[in-house]
Write a protein that holds these residues in place. Structure first.
Motif, PDB file in Angstrom:
ATOM      1  N   TRP A 247       0.806  -1.074  -0.068  1.00  0.00           N
ATOM      2  CA  TRP A 247      -0.055   0.150   0.087  1.00  0.00           C
ATOM      3  C   TRP A 247       0.834   1.195   0.199  1.00  0.00           C
ATOM      4  N   SER A 248       0.102   2.323  -0.150  1.00  0.00           N
ATOM      5  CA  SER A 248       0.969   3.639  -0.154  1.00  0.00           C
ATOM      6  C   SER A 248       0.225   4.797   0.382  1.00  0.00           C
ATOM      7  N   SER A 251       0.830   5.285   7.524  1.00  0.00           N
ATOM      8  CA  SER A 251       0.816   4.206   8.190  1.00  0.00           C
ATOM      9  C   SER A 251      -0.189   4.205   9.494  1.00  0.00           C
ATOM     10  N   PRO A 259      -1.908   0.271   6.630  1.00  0.00           N
ATOM     11  CA  PRO A 259      -2.296   1.578   6.435  1.00  0.00           C
ATOM     12  C   PRO A 259      -3.248   2.119   7.249  1.00  0.00           C
ATOM     13  N   ALA A 264      -5.431   3.929   0.887  1.00  0.00           N
ATOM     14  CA  ALA A 264      -3.960   3.503   0.287  1.00  0.00           C
ATOM     15  C   ALA A 264      -3.767   2.400  -0.675  1.00  0.00           C
TER      16      ALA A 264
END
Length: 265
Positions: A247-248, A251, A259, A264
């Motif tokens: 994921w991006s 956090s 995420p 995300a």
């Protein structure tokens, strides 16, 4: 004495007790369980737009030939946490077992145009992903309670035009929308579908996915972002699906490997 036709009896009984589910985006002070219980009938509720929305849902249910109608606004006693939690975890089954689900698109003006459904506010809400995929029979209505695109068919999931509009919008096969089950899509694909959805209450992002992931997590309002963490942690533990960890974004405070937000994905 004539032998009983058990198959016919079963069909008649099933027809009588078949129930219709309501799907809509909440618009504010919707009629509650307590409101309806106090006056004992929705027809005795004050004449407000939101009470009229509920009455129109019941009228349409009856017009379609059914005797029972269920709306999340007033059929769940939200004052009782155990009842609320049981209802949330049962929601998937209720929609799947319904004879039909009626979707009210409050922001879609009449007459509707192709594309209005996928641009509607209803398509952005967390709970409505389940309410779109799970029912076998679904009907969409514009703001005047007229069938979407004037389609008077027996199931809008059988309308090529409406089905293609939905498939293009959420980017899954038409067949998946028609016959969805929790095993139809991979974990990552279900997370992608959820990633575009929003909820007023943070926990609902996770709770609305309980049925879609066949999850055993128990709702506990007040846990905030940890609800998503609990869901994702369980998915990894049960399925071994490590793509959950790809994921991006920001956090989670629950677990830095996960995420903070489903967007995300």
């Amino acid at each position: 004495m004539r032998e009983l036709d058990h198959e016919l009896i079963q069909r008649v009984v099933a027809s009588f007790f078949g129930y219709v589910m309501f799907s809509h985006a909440w618009q504010g002070n919707e009629p509650s369980f307590q409101d309806v219980n106090e006056v004992k009938s929705i027809w005795k509720l004050p004449d407000t737009p939101l009470n009229e929305k509920l009455r129109n849902f019941c009228k349409e249910t009856r017009r379609l030939g059914h005797n029972w109608a269920w709306s999340d606004t007033c059929c769940i006693n939200k004052a009782t946490s155990s009842t609320l939690n049981q209802s949330l975890t049962s929601m998937y089954k209720w929609y799947a077992s319904s004879v039909a689900t009626l979707v009210f698109l409050a922001g879609v003006a009449h007459p509707a145009k192709s594309g209005d459904l996928t641009r509607s506010f209803w398509m952005t809400r967390a709970w409505t992903l389940q309410e779109l995929l799970v029912p076998k029979v679904i009907f969409f209505y514009d703001s005047e309670w007229k069938p979407y695109l004037s389609n008077i068919g027996t199931n809008h999931k059988e309308s090529p035009e409406i089905l293609q509009e939905l498939a293009d919008a959420i980017k899954i096969h038409r067949e998946t929308i028609v016959a969805f089950s929790p095993n139809t899509l991979r974990v990552r694909e279900k997370l992608r579908l959820a990633s575009t959805r929003n909820a007023t209450v943070e926990e609902d992002i996770a709770y609305s996915l309980i049925g879609i992931f066949k999850s055993d997590i128990r709702p506990h309002y007040g846990e905030g972002a940890d609800a998503l963490g609990h869901l994702l942690e369980e998915i990894v533990a049960r399925s071994g699906e490590v793509t959950v960890l790809a994921w991006s974004g920001m956090s989670s405070s629950y677990n830095s490997c996960l995420p903070a937000f489903v967007s995300a994905y």
